[in-house]
Design a protein around this motif. Structure first.
Motif: not given
Ligand code: NAD
Ligand code: FES
Length: 275
Positions: A252, A255-256, A259
Motif C-alpha cells: 500500500e 502504491s501511495r 501517486t
C-alpha cells in the motif's frame, strides 16, 4: 530564514548540507526529521535530521536531488538560506541496550540509519551495520558508518565493493551462520525494507523500518502520510517515522508513493526545460 553554512557533494546528486538552526539542533534526537521549504512558493518536504551540533547550532541534512524541490535545494550554496525549516518532527528512535543491533541502510537511506547506529552504539549495543548501494561510486558515509559500528558489511548491486548483491542476502547469511540478532533497524527504498522484513519475520527478529511516505504538513492534519500497520491506520509524521516492519503494509505504501510520479516528472521538466 536558515543559513546554509556547509555543502558537499557526497556522490553524484547526493549532497550533505549544514544549516544554522540552533533551537532544533539542541532538541534533535536520532530518528527525527524536519520539513523544509526552499522558497516562499515552494512545496514542503521532509528530510531526516542526520546529525546536529548544539554548540555550532547547526543541523546536518543529506539528500538526493531527484525531485523539483530537492533539485532546488541542491542548487543552493553556502551563504544562501532556506525559507522554512520546521522540526524536530516525529518520534525519536527507541534507544536502549538491546544487545546485538543490525542497522541496514540502502542508498540514500544510509544517511538516515547513521544517527540511529550512532545512538545504538552509544547506548552500549554491539552494532553491525550493512550499507548498500548500486555501485561503490555512490556508496556514501562509509567512514562515518565504520566509526559507529563494531562491524561494517558492504553490499553493492554490481559487486564493485563488498558483497555482490542486496543487503537482504548479507542479513540472510548472518542468520544462516547462527548469529544472534536482537534487533534490526532498516532505512532505504521501500522495496528493500519490505524484503528485509521478509528475511527477519520467519526468525521472529524484531525489525523496525523508518518510512518515507508522501508528507505535506508533518503535523497529522493533511492525511498525506497515511499508512496501514497491522489493522490500524497510522500517520507517519506523528505516529512514526519508525514502525514494526513485520506489520507495515509495504505494498500500500509503495502504491501511495507513486501517486504524484507524473506530476513530479512535469515539475522537474519545468525546472530544466528542454530547449
Ligand atoms: P536505490 O534504488 O539506489 O537502492 C539502494 C539500495 O537498496 C540498492 O543498492 C540495494 O542494495 C537496495 N535495494 C534496492 N532494491 C532492493 C530489493 N528489491 N531488495 C533488497 N534490497 C534492495 O535507492 P536510492 O536511489 O539510493 O534511494 C532512493 C530511495 O530511497 C527512494 O525510494 C527514497 O524514497 C528512499 N529513501 C528512504 C528513506 C527512508 O526514510 N525510508 C530515506 C531516504 C531515501
Ligand atoms: Fe500530513 Fe502526516 S504529513 S498527516
Amino acid at each position: 530564514m536558515y543559513d546554509i553554512t556547509e555543502k558537499h557533494e557526497l556522490s553524484p546528486n547526493v549532497f550533505l548540507m549544514k544549516v544554522k538552526a540552533p533551537r532544533i539542533a539542541r532538541k534533535r534526537k536520532a530518528g527525527q526529521f524536519a520539513i523544509l521549504r526552499v522558497r516562499d512558493e515552494g512545496e514542503r518536504f521532509p528530510l531526516t535530521l542526520v546529525d546536529s551540533d548544539p554548540d555550532e547550532g547547526t543541523l546536518t541534512l543529506v539528500f538526493q536531488a531527484v525531485g523539483k524541490s530537492t533539485m532546488m535545494l541542491g542548487k543552493l550554496n553556502v551563504g544562501d538560506c532556506l525559507t522554512d525549516l520546521v522540526g524536530p518532527l516525529g518520534k525519536p528512535t527507541h534507544i536502549e541496550k538491546f544487545g546485538h543491533v543490525v542497522c541496514i541502510g540502502g542508498g540514500v537511506g544510509i544517511a538516515c540509519v547513521y544517527p540511529i547506529a550512532k545512538a545504538m552504539k552509544e547506548a552500549g549495543n554491539r552494532v553491525t551495520s550493512i550499507i548498500s548501494a548500486r555501485s561503490k561510486e555512490i556508496l556514501t558515509l562509509r567512514e562515518e558508518m565504520e566509526a559507529t559500528s563494531d562491524e561494517l558489511k558492504i553490499a553493492t548491486d554490481d559487486g564493485s565493493l563488498g558483497f555482490k548483491g542486496f543487503p537482504t542476502d548479507v542479513l540472510q547469511q548472518m542468520i544462516d551462520a547462527g548469529e544472534k540478532i536482537d534487533l534490526v533497524v532498516t532505512v532505504g527504498p521501500t522495496i528493500m525494507m519490505k524484503f528485509i522484513a521478509g528475511v527477519t519475520r520467519p526468525h521472529n527478529i524484531p525489525t523496525v523500518a523508518s518510512l518515507n511516505p508522501i508528507m505535506v504538513d508533518g503535523t497529522g492534519m493533511c492525511g498525506g502520510c497515511r499508512i496501514t500497520v497491522g489493522d490500524k491506520t497510522k500517520f507517519v509524521c506523528v505516529d512514526g517515522p519508525e514502525f514494526d516492519a513485520h506489520l507495515v503494509d509495504f505494498d500500500e505504501l509503495m502504491s501511495r508513493q507513486k501517486t504524484y510520479v507524473d506530476a513530479e516528472k512535469q515539475a522537474v521538466e519545468s525546472l530544466n526545460p528542454k530547449s
